[in-house]
Enzyme design. Structure first.
Site, PDB file in Angstrom:
ATOM      1  N   ARG A 186     -22.830   8.421  16.367  1.00 49.30           N
ATOM      2  CA  ARG A 186     -22.649   8.248  14.932  1.00 49.30           C
ATOM      3  C   ARG A 186     -21.331   7.518  14.704  1.00 49.30           C
ATOM      4  O   ARG A 186     -20.394   7.655  15.491  1.00 49.30           O
ATOM      5  CB  ARG A 186     -22.555   9.598  14.216  1.00 49.30           C
ATOM      6  N   ASP A 191       0.466   1.533   9.243  1.00 47.73           N
ATOM      7  CA  ASP A 191       0.079   0.701  10.394  1.00 47.73           C
ATOM      8  C   ASP A 191       1.196   0.635  11.442  1.00 47.73           C
ATOM      9  O   ASP A 191       0.942   0.308  12.595  1.00 47.73           O
ATOM     10  CB  ASP A 191      -0.237  -0.731   9.945  1.00 47.73           C
ATOM     11  N   GLY A 200       0.844  -1.211   0.000  1.00 45.87           N
ATOM     12  CA  GLY A 200       0.000   0.000   0.000  1.00 45.87           C
ATOM     13  C   GLY A 200       0.867   1.244   0.000  1.00 45.87           C
ATOM     14  O   GLY A 200       1.964   1.246   0.539  1.00 45.87           O
TER      15      GLY A 200
HETATM   16  O1  F6P Z   1      -1.520  -1.647   5.448  1.00 48.35           O
HETATM   17  C1  F6P Z   1      -1.993  -0.379   5.213  1.00 48.35           C
HETATM   18  C2  F6P Z   1      -3.493  -0.387   5.124  1.00 48.35           C
HETATM   19  O2  F6P Z   1      -3.883   0.932   4.836  1.00 48.35           O
HETATM   20  C3  F6P Z   1      -4.228  -0.951   6.332  1.00 48.35           C
HETATM   21  O3  F6P Z   1      -4.274  -0.035   7.377  1.00 48.35           O
HETATM   22  C4  F6P Z   1      -5.556  -1.293   5.732  1.00 48.35           C
HETATM   23  O4  F6P Z   1      -6.185  -2.335   6.427  1.00 48.35           O
HETATM   24  C5  F6P Z   1      -5.189  -1.741   4.363  1.00 48.35           C
HETATM   25  O5  F6P Z   1      -3.950  -1.173   4.062  1.00 48.35           O
HETATM   26  C6  F6P Z   1      -6.161  -1.348   3.288  1.00 48.35           C
HETATM   27  O6  F6P Z   1      -5.758  -1.976   2.125  1.00 48.35           O
HETATM   28  P1  F6P Z   1      -6.228  -1.637   0.657  1.00 48.35           P
HETATM   29  O7  F6P Z   1      -5.208  -0.741   0.064  1.00 48.35           O
HETATM   30  O8  F6P Z   1      -6.211  -2.958  -0.019  1.00 48.35           O
HETATM   31  O9  F6P Z   1      -7.575  -1.017   0.755  1.00 48.35           O
END
Ligand code: F6P
Length: 374
Positions: free
Chosen positions: A287, A157, A19
């Site tokens: 909410r 993360d 990511g």
């Molecule tokens: O690992 C980084 C992260 O943003 C996590 O916090 C999250 O769960 C995941 O990637 C989301 O992944 P994607 O890019 O597949 O939506």
């Protein structure tokens, strides 16, 4: 011609895997410029993570798979931008490997394609930013092709084992704090409890740090079980204690249901929605909100730019010193060599319950969960 080497210069490739996160462009700049200027190496940016090396390589045009960096290449606009200008992909674009089940199997089937392109491009070493998954794959492939690999940890993360901090985390905390500050005013204006979900996968670093920094009343993470009655009690107590009937609640996406129960796989609700519903039921107007990609795609802050620059330089030095299967990480606040065997296929690095941030949250009276009686 790109493929041919004009001389005996070492040629390395840099790519960004997994990511995206803020700070990656500074890491690309640091690796490339330092490798070219200090060691006289040639550097090639590989586009779209491993995808740039698995199908036929396109050398020309806007969608070329390779950017050959030169000492006159200007990174100055990129370092100020979010994301990665080399592009990244979670999944492989090619359908060739669609039936593969595990990372181990995937690297085996990828290998012949990877090898072909590494040879074709005359690459002598690879540096990549990534999480432990990307680093595991690339290290495995590079080992098989017999070229050195050095990784640089990145993830909002902050869960990469072997390093105290990863590129992107600090900017993401900033983005969450900005968003939570805005949410605070709506919570106050409407006298609501607003439950905001942040990312973090199976860890609560992002929730804990942004929650403390934004003065949240409740912070829920995967590492510490909580009870709905504990959350409700805390929100209700604010009325007596601080004469306010609004609250800011931060919940990590991996926090799950109360008492450590995981969110069902096919749940059609988020953890934040689950908690907001319980609060509503208890008579507290609530909410749910979900910050989504604004916490990942933003601009890199000063800290992440410095971190990315320091780790990029260390990664190149490690390669120059002849290391492979290593990561440029942070230890005791300083860039340090970390063996990849202590990073890949290890448990992700969760929140340390005796860390200063967790202790501080408790000391500030924030509800962060509790020991659950069995
Ligand atoms: O690992 C980084 C992260 O943003 C996590 O916090 C999250 O769960 C995941 O990637 C989301 O992944 P994607 O890019 O597949 O939506």
């Amino acid at each position: 011609m790109l493929r041919k080497k004009s001389n005996k210069k070492k040629r390395i490739a840099i790519l960004t895997g997994g990511g995206d996160c803020p700070g990656l462009n500074m890491a690309i700049k640091a690796v490339s410029q330092y490798a070219m200027n200090k060691y006289g190496w040639e550097v090639m940016g590989v586009k779209n993570a491993l995808n740039g090396l698995l199908d036929e390589i396109k050398f020309d045009g806007d969608d070329a798979d390779i950017i050959p960096f030169t000492p006159s290449f200007s990174f100055s606009e990129y370092v100020r931008q979010g994301g990665t200008f080399l592009g990244s992909f979670r999944k492989l674009k090619t359908k060739k490997f669609k039936d593969v089940k595990s990372d181990e199997e995937l690297v085996e089937v990828m290998f012949p394609f990877f090898k072909k392109h590494i040879k074709e491009l005359n690459i002598d070493g690879m540096i990549a930013t990534g999480g432990d998954g990307t680093m595991f794959m690339l290290n495995f492939l590079c080992e098989k092709v017999k070229i050195p690999f050095v990784g640089i940890p990145k993830t909002i993360d902050n869960d990469t084992p072997g390093t105290e901090i990863s590129i992107g985390f600090s900017s993401s905390v900033d983005a969450c704090v900005n968003a939570l500050d805005s949410i605070f005013w709506t919570a106050k204006g409407h006298r609501r409890a607003i439950v905001t979900q942040v990312m973090g996968r199976n860890t609560g670093h992002l929730a804990m740090h942004s929650g403390v920094a934004s003065c949240a009343d409740v912070i829920l993470t995967p590492e510490i079980p909580y009870t709905l009655s504990g959350v409700i009690k805390k929100v209700k107590s604010l009325k007596t204690l601080e004469k306010r009937d609004y609250a800011v609640i931060v919940v990590a996406e991996g926090a799950g249901l109360e008492k450590g129960k995981p969110l069902p796989k096919n749940a059609d609700y988020t953890v934040a929605e689950y908690i907001a519903k319980a609060l509503d039921k208890a008579g507290i107007e609530a909410r749910a909100d979900n910050l989504g990609y604004i916490q990942r795609g933003g601009l890199p802050n000063g800290y992440d730019r410095m971190l990315a620059a320091e780790l990029g330089v260390l990664a190149v030095d490690l390669m120059a010193e002849g290391h492979t299967a290593v990561m440029a990480g942070m230890k005791d606040g300083k860039p340090a060599k970390v063996l990849l065997k202590n990073v890949c296929k290890k448990e992700t690095r969760g929140l340390n319950l005796s860390s200063p941030i967790v202790k501080t949250a408790k000391n500030l009276g924030i509800y962060i969960g509790e020991k659950i009686k069995k």
